[in-house]
Design a protein around this motif. Structure first.
Motif, PDB file in Angstrom:
ATOM      1  N   LYS A 277       6.517   6.499   6.645  1.00  0.00           N
ATOM      2  CA  LYS A 277       5.160   6.005   6.918  1.00  0.00           C
ATOM      3  C   LYS A 277       5.151   4.487   6.852  1.00  0.00           C
ATOM      4  O   LYS A 277       5.863   3.882   6.055  1.00  0.00           O
ATOM      5  CB  LYS A 277       4.190   6.570   5.871  1.00  0.00           C
ATOM      6  N   LEU A 278       4.321   3.873   7.680  1.00  0.00           N
ATOM      7  CA  LEU A 278       4.292   2.415   7.746  1.00  0.00           C
ATOM      8  C   LEU A 278       3.611   1.838   6.513  1.00  0.00           C
ATOM      9  O   LEU A 278       2.465   2.149   6.214  1.00  0.00           O
ATOM     10  CB  LEU A 278       3.524   1.988   9.004  1.00  0.00           C
ATOM     11  N   LEU A 279       4.347   1.039   5.764  1.00  0.00           N
ATOM     12  CA  LEU A 279       3.778   0.406   4.573  1.00  0.00           C
ATOM     13  C   LEU A 279       3.194  -0.958   4.900  1.00  0.00           C
ATOM     14  O   LEU A 279       2.230  -1.397   4.305  1.00  0.00           O
ATOM     15  CB  LEU A 279       4.865   0.213   3.508  1.00  0.00           C
ATOM     16  N   GLY A 280       3.814  -1.601   5.818  1.00  0.00           N
ATOM     17  CA  GLY A 280       3.371  -2.945   6.161  1.00  0.00           C
ATOM     18  C   GLY A 280       4.300  -3.503   7.223  1.00  0.00           C
ATOM     19  O   GLY A 280       5.305  -2.901   7.572  1.00  0.00           O
TER      20      GLY A 280
ATOM     21  N   ASP B  15       8.132   3.620   3.930  1.00  0.00           N
ATOM     22  CA  ASP B  15       8.593   4.243   2.695  1.00  0.00           C
ATOM     23  C   ASP B  15       9.532   5.389   3.041  1.00  0.00           C
ATOM     24  O   ASP B  15       9.928   5.583   4.183  1.00  0.00           O
ATOM     25  CB  ASP B  15       7.403   4.708   1.852  1.00  0.00           C
ATOM     26  N   THR B  16       9.878   6.177   2.029  1.00  0.00           N
ATOM     27  CA  THR B  16      10.898   7.198   2.246  1.00  0.00           C
ATOM     28  C   THR B  16      10.444   8.261   3.254  1.00  0.00           C
ATOM     29  O   THR B  16      11.263   8.958   3.840  1.00  0.00           O
ATOM     30  CB  THR B  16      11.263   7.900   0.926  1.00  0.00           C
TER      31      THR B  16
ATOM     32  N   ALA C 262       7.569  -2.825  -1.621  1.00  0.00           N
ATOM     33  CA  ALA C 262       8.864  -2.162  -1.729  1.00  0.00           C
ATOM     34  C   ALA C 262       9.030  -1.106  -0.639  1.00  0.00           C
ATOM     35  O   ALA C 262       8.198  -0.225  -0.482  1.00  0.00           O
ATOM     36  CB  ALA C 262       8.993  -1.522  -3.111  1.00  0.00           C
ATOM     37  N   PHE C 263      10.102  -1.243   0.124  1.00  0.00           N
ATOM     38  CA  PHE C 263      10.281  -0.326   1.242  1.00  0.00           C
ATOM     39  C   PHE C 263      11.617   0.396   1.132  1.00  0.00           C
ATOM     40  O   PHE C 263      12.480   0.031   0.342  1.00  0.00           O
ATOM     41  CB  PHE C 263      10.204  -1.062   2.583  1.00  0.00           C
ATOM     42  N   ALA C 264      11.757   1.439   1.947  1.00  0.00           N
ATOM     43  CA  ALA C 264      12.960   2.267   1.865  1.00  0.00           C
ATOM     44  C   ALA C 264      13.813   2.191   3.116  1.00  0.00           C
ATOM     45  O   ALA C 264      14.902   2.729   3.145  1.00  0.00           O
ATOM     46  CB  ALA C 264      12.564   3.731   1.603  1.00  0.00           C
ATOM     47  N   ASN C 265      13.325   1.534   4.134  1.00  0.00           N
ATOM     48  CA  ASN C 265      14.108   1.491   5.371  1.00  0.00           C
ATOM     49  C   ASN C 265      14.805   0.138   5.507  1.00  0.00           C
ATOM     50  O   ASN C 265      14.880  -0.631   4.549  1.00  0.00           O
ATOM     51  CB  ASN C 265      13.181   1.718   6.570  1.00  0.00           C
ATOM     52  N   ASP C 266      15.318  -0.123   6.681  1.00  0.00           N
ATOM     53  CA  ASP C 266      15.935  -1.423   6.936  1.00  0.00           C
ATOM     54  C   ASP C 266      15.132  -2.129   8.024  1.00  0.00           C
ATOM     55  O   ASP C 266      15.357  -1.901   9.208  1.00  0.00           O
ATOM     56  CB  ASP C 266      17.389  -1.241   7.388  1.00  0.00           C
TER      57      ASP C 266
END
Lengths: 246, 223
Positions: free
Chosen positions: A77-80, A73-74, A51-55
Motif C-alpha cells: 500500500k502507498l505510504l507516501g 509498506d509490506t 518507514a517503508f518496506a520496498n525499494d
C-alpha cells in the motif's frame, strides 16, 4: 616561428598530460562515485519518507520534470511519495530538493540534496543541523539525540502544508518580522486535504502559503520555495492523472 | 635550504593572508565561521602541497613564456582530482563539510602566487615545505578570523552555542563584517611587526618579495 612552435608544444604537452591524468582518474573513480551517490540517495529517502518496506529507487517514475519515489509498506500500500526536483534560481546555481509527501498529500519533510549556496549564509536555508551548546560537550549524554532529522527552521516551515495549496499558487516568501500566519497557512485552516482515492486529488481554491525567508539569504530562500512549488505542482498533476498506483 | 625555515615563514613572517595579502577572495567569503575556515584551509593546504610539488618537479620542462597558463592547468587538474577522489572515497560527512570549498580553490591566488614565486625556482623539498607552511598559515588565519566573526555574530564557536540568546549581529555574517575584521587583523599584524622592528633597531619593512624594488609584476609577461 620556431619559438612559437616550442611554446605551443609546451603548452599542448601540459594540457595533454593533465587531460589524460583526469580521464584516468575519472574512469577509475566512476564506480565508487556512483555507489556513494546511491548511498546518499537512499539515506535521503529514508529521512523524508515514513518507514517503508520496498525499494523506492527501483520504482521511480518521472513526470512533469520531477522524479517520484513511492514508498510502500509490506502490503504494497502507498505510504507516501518523495518527489525530487530542481531549480536554477539558486544563488550559486542549481538547487536540488527532495520533498516527502504523505499519502494524504501533506508535505512531511523538505531536504535539499544538492546546492551551491554560500556557506554560512545561503546554507541557513538549506542545511539541517543540530543546535548544540558548548557545555553539552562536557555534560554526560543525557538526552537521546539522533531522532533522524536535524532541524532547520526555514525548511521546517514547509512541513504540514498541503501540496494542493502550494502547487496551485506557489509559495510566497516574506521577509521581515514574524507576523501571524495568514489564513490558510496551516494544514487544516479551512482547506480540507485533497482526497486521494484512486489517485485523484481534488483541487480546492487555494490561499497562498507563505514562509519566512532567512534574513540575508533571500535568494536562496526563494529558490527553495520555487523548487518546492514545482514539485508540489507536479505531484498534484501526477496524482490527478492517476500516476500513483495505490 | 633550511626546510623548517621555509615551513615556518608561511605561518607568521610571510603569512599569505596578513602579510603577503594573497587569497583575499576566499578569505572574505569563507571566514564566516571556524568550521568553514578549517575546511577551506585544509583543502587549500592539500592543493598547495600538491601543486607546489608538481610544479617544482616540472619547472625545468615548462617554457618560461607560457608558464602561467601551464601552472593554472596543473592547479586546476589537481583541484579536480581532489574533488573526484573526495566524492568517491570520502565519508559523506566530510563531503558535506568540504564539498563546496574545493572548486573555490582554483581561484585562490595563494596557489598560483606560490607556484610562480617559489616552486618555479626552488627544489622539490623546499617547495613542499613552502606549500605546506603557507597552507597552515592560511588555515590558522582563516580560523582566527572565523572565530571572531562567528562569536561576535552569533555567539557560537565551531557551531556550538557558547552563550545562549546571543543577539545576532548581522554585520559579521556578511562581507562588510569580513572586511572590517580583516582590516583590524592587518592593522594588528603591522603593529606587531613595527614594534618588533623597533626593538631590534631596524626600520620596519615588508618582506623582500613585496618590496617595490623587487617587484616583478611587470616582468610577468616578459621572459
Amino acid at each position: 616561428m620556431n619559438e612559437t612552435l616550442k611554446l605551443s608544444a609546451g603548452l599542448a604537452a601540459t594540457c595533454a598530460v593533465a587531460a589524460s591524468v583526469l580521464a584516468f582518474a575519472n574512469w577509475k573513480t566512476e564506480g565508487p562515485r556512483k555507489a556513494a551517490e546511491l548511498r546518499q540517495r537512499k539515506e535521503a529517502l529514508a529521512l523524508v519518507l515514513p518507514a517503508f518496506a520496498n525499494d523506492p529507487l527501483s520504482e521511480k517514475t518521472i513526470s512533469a520534470g520531477v522524479t517520484f519515489y513511492p514508498a510502500r509498506d509490506t502490503d504494497g500500500k502507498l505510504l507516501g511519495v518523495a518527489g525530487e526536483g530542481s531549480t536554477n534560481k539558486g544563488f550559486g546555481g542549481e538547487l536540488k530538493t527532495l520533498v516527502g509527501f504523505s499519502s494524504q498529500g501533506n508535505i512531511l519533510t523538505v531536504l535539499i540534496t544538492s546546492h551551491k549556496e554560500t556557506p554560512g549564509l545561503g546554507t541557513q536555508a538549506t542545511d539541517r543541523k543540530e543546535k548544540k551548546m558548548l557545555w553539552d560537550l562536557f555534560k554526560p549524554n543525557n538526552k537521546a539525540s539522533g531522532s533522524g532529522l536535524p532541524p532547520c527552521p526555514y525548511l521546517d516551515q514547509y512541513a504540514g502544508k498541503h501540496a494542493v495549496v502550494v502547487g496551485a499558487s506557489a509559495f510566497k516568501v516574506v521577509k521581515g518580522r514574524k507576523k501571524k500566519p495568514a489564513a490558510g497557512n496551516g494544514p487544516t485552516a479551512g482547506i480540507p486535504p485533497g482526497e486521494t482515492s484512486g489517485g485523484s486529488v481534488q483541487a480546492t481554491s487555494g490561499a497562498t502559503a507563505t514562509v519566512q525567508a532567512v534574513s540575508g539569504a533571500t535568494v536562496t530562500s526563494r529558490a527553495v520555495a520555487d523548487a518546492v512549488s514545482k514539485i508540489c505542482a507536479a505531484y498534484v498533476s501526477t496524482a490527478k492523472s492517476g500516476g500513483f498506483a495505490q | 635550504m633550511n626546510l623548517w625555515r621555509e615551513f615556518k615563514k608561511g605561518i607568521w613572517e610571510e603569512n599569505p593572508v596578513l602579510v603577503l595579502v594573497l587569497g583575499m577572495c576566499p578569505t572574505l567569503a569563507v571566514s564566516s565561521s571556524i568550521k568553514n575556515g578549517l575546511g577551506m584551509g585544509l583543502a587549500t593546504t592539500f592543493v598547495l602541497l600538491g601543486s607546489n610539488t608538481v610544479i617544482s618537479i616540472v619547472r625545468k620542462l615548462i617554457p618560461k613564456k607560457v608558464r602561467i597558463p601551464c601552472y593554472i592547468v596543473v592547479i586546476a587538474t589537481f583541484v579536480t582530482l581532489v574533488e573526484m577522489l573526495m566524492k568517491a572515497y570520502a565519508p559523506p560527512e566530510l563531503n558535506k563539510a568540504l564539498g563546496i570549498f574545493i572548486p573555490l580553490i582554483v581561484v585562490n591566488c595563494i596557489v598560483l602566487g606560490r607556484a610562480e614565486a617559489f616552486a618555479s625556482k626552488n627544489g622539490i623539498r623546499a617547495s613542499m615545505s613552502d606549500g605546506f607552511g603557507m597552507g597552515v598559515g592560511f588555515t590558522l588565519t582563516l580560523m582566527a578570523l572565523g572565530g571572531v566573526r562567528e562569536f561576535v555574530g552569533q555567539g557560537t564557536l565551531f557551531e556550538l552555542q557558547v552563550i545562549a540568546n546571543w543577539p545576532s549581529f548581522l554585520l559579521m555574517k556578511f562581507a562588510p563584517g569580513a572586511f572590517v575584521v580583516l582590516g583590524l587583523f592587518l592593522a594588528g599584524m603591522n603593529k606587531i611587526q613595527m614594534r618588533r622592528a623597533e626593538r631590534e633597531g631596524r626600520a620596519f619593512s615588508p618582506p623582500d618579495e613585496l618590496n617595490c624594488r623587487n617587484c616583478r609584476l611587470c616582468d610577468l609577461g616578459r621572459d
